[in-house]
Design a protein around this motif. Structure first.
Motif, mmCIF file in Angstrom:
data_model
loop_
_atom_site.group_PDB
_atom_site.id
_atom_site.type_symbol
_atom_site.label_atom_id
_atom_site.label_comp_id
_atom_site.label_asym_id
_atom_site.label_seq_id
_atom_site.Cartn_x
_atom_site.Cartn_y
_atom_site.Cartn_z
ATOM 1 N N ALA A 1 21.368 -2.283 -74.789
ATOM 2 C CA ALA A 1 22.369 -1.414 -74.567
ATOM 3 C C ALA A 1 23.546 -2.029 -74.429
ATOM 4 C CB ALA A 1 22.203 -0.542 -73.309
ATOM 5 N N VAL A 2 23.908 -2.906 -73.569
ATOM 6 C CA VAL A 2 25.282 -3.400 -73.449
ATOM 7 C C VAL A 2 25.430 -4.968 -74.077
ATOM 8 C CG1 VAL A 2 25.253 -2.528 -71.041
ATOM 9 C CG2 VAL A 2 24.589 -4.986 -71.235
ATOM 10 N N VAL B 1 25.702 -7.056 -77.351
ATOM 11 C CA VAL B 1 25.780 -7.181 -78.852
ATOM 12 C C VAL B 1 25.699 -8.392 -79.407
ATOM 13 C CG1 VAL B 1 27.085 -6.387 -80.850
ATOM 14 C CG2 VAL B 1 27.339 -4.946 -78.716
ATOM 15 N N ARG C 1 27.412 0.956 -83.504
ATOM 16 C CA ARG C 1 26.936 -0.038 -82.397
ATOM 17 C C ARG C 1 27.281 0.692 -80.960
ATOM 18 N NH1 ARG C 1 24.447 -1.549 -79.327
ATOM 19 N NH2 ARG C 1 23.594 -3.779 -78.944
ATOM 20 N N THR D 1 24.833 1.957 -78.098
ATOM 21 C CA THR D 1 25.083 1.657 -76.705
ATOM 22 C C THR D 1 25.185 2.623 -75.843
ATOM 23 O OG1 THR D 1 25.870 -0.652 -77.295
ATOM 24 C CG2 THR D 1 26.615 0.129 -74.998
ATOM 25 N N SER E 1 22.525 3.788 -72.575
ATOM 26 C CA SER E 1 22.945 3.843 -71.391
ATOM 27 C C SER E 1 23.109 5.126 -70.837
ATOM 28 C CB SER E 1 24.455 2.958 -71.374
ATOM 29 O OG SER E 1 25.496 3.575 -71.888
ATOM 30 N N LEU F 1 28.389 4.469 -70.165
ATOM 31 C CA LEU F 1 28.911 2.918 -70.448
ATOM 32 C C LEU F 1 30.135 2.688 -69.927
ATOM 33 C CD1 LEU F 1 28.029 0.457 -72.085
ATOM 34 C CD2 LEU F 1 29.361 1.319 -73.955
ATOM 35 N N ILE G 1 30.370 -3.818 -71.676
ATOM 36 C CA ILE G 1 29.725 -4.203 -72.854
ATOM 37 C C ILE G 1 30.001 -5.639 -73.104
ATOM 38 C CG2 ILE G 1 31.554 -3.570 -74.452
ATOM 39 C CD1 ILE G 1 29.184 -2.664 -76.574
#
Length: 899
Positions: free
Chosen positions: A131-132, A134, A823, A827, A831, A835, A838
């Motif tokens: 999720a967080v 990249v 992207r 995420t 989440s 969110l 990130i």
């Protein structure tokens, strides 16, 4: 979740690193190997005890015994702190919560802390990272990869790849159980007709038991009869012993004599056959002399043919070498020209690559310049508006901000000084009026006293005359009048000064209403934008120079390519000829081999001629003649082997004749003994025969009994074995039924994990959510597009002024925006739409210069995520940062550089 701080001690290359994080975009920048990515790993380790090293002990700095990571973060409005420590043999973990300004222990222990963090963030470690976090190249991959590769990558982020892996792994499990099922079915099949066999053998067992009973009765009767005959037989046996012994010897010697006569006849026949084979050998032997000559001739002819083939091959190689040498000589100049031109093109192409981005950058800078010029005009208009309004306020006619600021810098201090003087004067006048008021009150009091008590002085209380009283009253009233006049004068002066101060206050208020800060900000913006235009103009000038170089390079490349096309055929001829020459070998060596073969051929031909003269007519059918003679040779060898037994055979004939003579003499002696005996053989034989018959009958009965008992035991064992097999069969059938039910369950579970099961449901459920989040995020970038759609393969289609467009049809900057939105959309979905933070690891990697710049511009404009942490070595990203943290590494230790 928002990360506030991270403290690492002896974690990988971080000896003692403390990082304070803030909201906005935080850049962690440094060279390769500086320890940047270790920061992201430390976050994952602190929260979920996840790490990339093969063993957890590798997280500890080399040479140290203990490491620790402490993270402080906020979630759902509360502040938490997690500490994890590790030695090579033990671990410690504790999680605290902030209560009333102090941290109180919440849970402890690795597993308990991890569970608490998972419950708090509503995600486990894998989901948190997907999720967080990249990863490197993910944004570039969403642009460059094929549909299937993007689908696979998004599947990994959504956790679908683990479902696919589980689906594949289930196949191995199913195969194992299916093999077990087949084995069980085979075992059950092998027990077919077992029940019928069991029933048959049980009946046979009852029948055998009855037969054994009958045999026992018969056997008891025969034992009695056998005993009587045995006694009679024993008497006759004593008499017949000598007779039988002599008879036996006589019979033995007679049989032996017959065997010797027969042997004599056989040996004589064998000797006759050997004599015939000796004659055959003498006939064959002379004919075998030609075999070696013919075989030698055949081998030499075959060798000659092989050499002639090699000669022909070498002649062809010699001719090919000479032909390819001519081709090389004819095309060498073209080859050299082609190689030179190709090197020049490669050099030019490399140079072109260095300047390739100039066109795009010129367009980009030109567009940027136009936008900045619009901003400058807007700022100047706002400055003119504020200046006009300020002139109206101050009733001035200044044409420039500088004149206006000069005026304010002079008039404002002067006005403040006048206000100060006026304020001080007012205060002074008010103090004087207050003093006069006190004096007036002090004068009113004695006059009232004199009016009330006429004989006493109001001050000293002494007795006064009426004249003195009147005189005092007159003096006091004169003072009162002077006080009143002075008060009126001061009041008039106070009123005038207060009026002047009001004007000054009004003037100051108007000056204060003028926001010089806005003017300065507008001026600063204009200056900055003008400076940026200068920088852009400078860059454009540089780029125009590069464009001239680029156009010259492109022209040179085109000309060289045209020349290459003209001589490509000759170049390829040269390469083909050179490759062929390399494969054909050395020319001189081939010529030497050819001369050797020719010499060998001449020698062989001479040798063959000699052999043919020796062979004569046999050469006409050489293979057939050789085959015939070889068969004849085999016959000759076989005959020789048989004839070699002749000497041994002659010795055996002599020995056999000697034995015949000895046996004849022994027979005469035994016959005399038999003739002298008075034994009645017929009577003895009759008794003996009767006893033997009875004995045989008894033995038959015993044998029948043993046979029946043995059959009974064997049948009992067989029945027991069948019973055991039947028990096993029932167990196998039960096991097979359970196994089939279990296989149905496993297949059902596997189908759930398959592409048409949970995977499909997860994709169908997540894709609309990802599409919605991607659309929301993309709209924030203010491109002229109305909608973003994702198909089942996560291919992007956007809708704008020109209608429907695929990802390949839009500009590089728009592609980057779509990829970033997609992207971040993933995420958001992972989440749960909440969110707050990130982390991006080298987001510009694999992007060209243009797309890298576009991504940086997009990050500058982003305010959709409260906290973004970027790990990078790209210094250009500093332009997008709210906070910059520089990492360096010296002597293997990573540390944060003081800014």
């Amino acid at each position: 979740m928002i990360i506030e701080s991270l403290h690492m001690k002896n974690f990988k290359s971080h000896q003692d690193t403390n990082i304070e994080f803030d909201t906005g975009i935080s850049i962690i920048i440094g060279g390769n190997g500086a320890g940047k990515s270790s920061i992201l790993e430390a976050v994952s380790f602190a929260l979920f005890k996840q790490y990339t090293s093969k063993r957890i002990e590798q997280l500890i700095t080399i040479g140290q015994k203990r490491m620790s990571v402490e993270i402080q973060f906020t979630a759902h409005g509360r502040t938490y702190r997690v500490l994890r420590e590790r030695t090579k043999t033990s671990s410690k973990a504790i999680m605290k919560i902030k209560e009333g300004g102090r941290f109180q222990s919440l849970v402890s222990g690795d597993r308990q802390v991890t569970m608490e963090v998972q419950n708090l963030l509503d995600m486990d470690g894998d989901l948190f990272l997907n999720a967080v976090y990249v990863r490197q190249g993910e944004i570039a991959d969403l642009i460059e990869r094929t549909s299937s590769e993007k689908k696979q990558m998004i599947g990994r982020l959504l956790g679908i790849d683990s479902l696919e892996k589980a689906w594949k792994n289930f196949k191995v499990i199913l195969d194992g159980y299916n093999e077990k099922k087949i084995r069980l079915e085979g075992r059950i099949e092998s027990f077919k007709d077992l029940d019928e066999e069991f029933k048959t053998k049980k009946d046979k067992k009852r029948e055998l038991s009855l037969q054994i009973k009958d045999v026992n009765l018969k056997r008891e009767e025969n034992i009695i009869e056998s005993d009587l005959l045995r006694e009679k037989k024993e008497i006759l046996d004593k008499r017949s012993l000598e007779f039988e012994k002599a008879t036996t010897i006589l019979k033995s010697k007679t049989d032996f004599l017959e065997q010797l006569e027969k042997t004599k006849k056989d040996l004589d026949n064998q000797l006759s056959e050997i004599i015939l084979k000796e004659e055959e050998i003498n006939q064959i032997k002379p004919r075998l002399k030609k075999l070696e000559v013919l075989k030698s001739l055949q081998d030499n002819i075959k060798e000659l043919k092989d050499l002639q083939k090699d000669e022909k091959k070498l002649v062809k190689i010699r001719d090919d070498i000479e032909r390819f040498r001519d081709i090389l000589n004819e095309n060498e100049e073209y080859y050299n020209d082609y190689s030179r031109l190709d090197d020049e093109i490669n050099t030019l192409q490399y140079a072109k690559d260095q300047f390739e981005g100039s066109r795009v950058l010129i367009q980009q800078y030109t567009e940027r310049k136009s936008k900045i010029e619009v901003k400058i005009r807007q700022a100047l208009e706002k400055i003119d508006h504020v200046l006009e309004k300020s002139n109206q306020i101050l009733d001035t006619e200044f044409d420039s901000v500088e004149e206006f600021q000069d005026h304010l810098s002079t008039s404002k201090p002067q006005l403040e000084a006048e206000l100060m003087i006026a304020s001080e004067s007012i205060q002074e006048l008010k103090r004087e009026l207050s003093n006069l008021q006190v004096k007036r009150e002090n004068l009113d009091k004695p006059i009232k006293e004199l009016e009330r008590v006429k004989e006493l002085c109001p001050i000293c209380k002494s007795t006064i005359t009426p004249q003195k009283r009147d005189e005092l009253i007159t003096d006091y009233q004169a003072e009162l009048e002077n006080n009143h006049r002075s008060s009126e004068i001061l009041k008039d002066k106070l009123k005038r000064i207060e009026g002047e101060k009001e004007k000054l206050d009004s003037q100051q208020s108007r000056i204060q209403s003028i926001n010089l800060g806005i003017l300065n900000e507008y001026l600063k913006s204009v200056d900055e934008n003008r400076q940026e235009i200068k920088n852009i103009d400078s860059s454009l000038n540089d780029l125009q120079g590069k464009m001239v170089i680029l156009e010259k390079i492109e022209t040179d490349i085109a000309q060289n390519k045209s020349k290459l096309r003209d001589i490509k055929g000759n170049y390829e001829k040269y390469l083909t000829a050179r490759g062929s020459l390399e494969s054909l070998g050395d020319y001189e060596e081939q010529l030497a081999s050819l001369d050797e073969i020719k010499l060998s051929i001449r020698k062989l031909k001479k040798k063959i001629s000699i052999l043919m003269e020796i062979a004569g007519d046999s050469v006409e059918n050489l293979p057939g003649e050789i085959a015939y003679l070889e068969e004849l040779s085999k016959t000759h060898q076989h005959l020789l082997g048989e004839v070699s037994q002749k000497d041994s055979l002659l010795r055996r004939i002599d020995e056999n004749q000697s034995l015949i003579q000895e046996t004849l003499e022994e027979l005469k002696k035994v016959q005399k003994v038999v003739e002298d005996s008075k034994y009645n053989k017929e009577s003895h034989e009759r008794v003996k025969k009767e006893w033997e018959l009875k004995k045989d009958e008894l033995m038959d009965l015993s044998g029948q009994k043993q046979l029946l008992v043995g059959q009974l035991h064997q049948l009992s064992d067989s029945i027991q074995t069948i019973e055991e097999k039947l028990n096993s069969l029932r167990e196998y059938e039960t096991e097979l039924k359970n196994l089939k039910d279990f296989l149905k369950l496993l297949n059902l579970i596997r189908d759930l994990y398959g592409k048409d099961g949970v995977q499909k449901d997860l994709r169908n459920l997540s894709r609309p959510l990802i599409e919605e989040k991607t659309r929301e995020l993309f709209e924030k970038f203010n491109f002229e597009y109305s909608d973003v759609r994702l198909d089942e393969d996560y291919d992007v289609t956007i809708y704008g002024p020109r209608g429907e467009s695929s990802l390949d049809m839009i500009s590089g900057g728009e592609k980057i925006a779509v990829a970033l939105a997609l992207r971040l959309g993933i995420t958001q979905v992972l989440s749960g739409g909440s969110l707050e933070m990130i982390m991006l690891d080298e987001p510009t990697i694999h992007l060209d210069a243009y797309r890298r710049q576009e991504l940086i511009d997009l990050l500058k404009r982003m305010s959709i995520i409260p906290q973004m942490i970027i790990v990078t070595h790209d210094a250009d990203l500093e332009d997008a940062a709210d906070n910059i943290m520089k990492m360096e590494k010296e002597e293997g230790v990573s540390f944060l550089v003081e800014s």
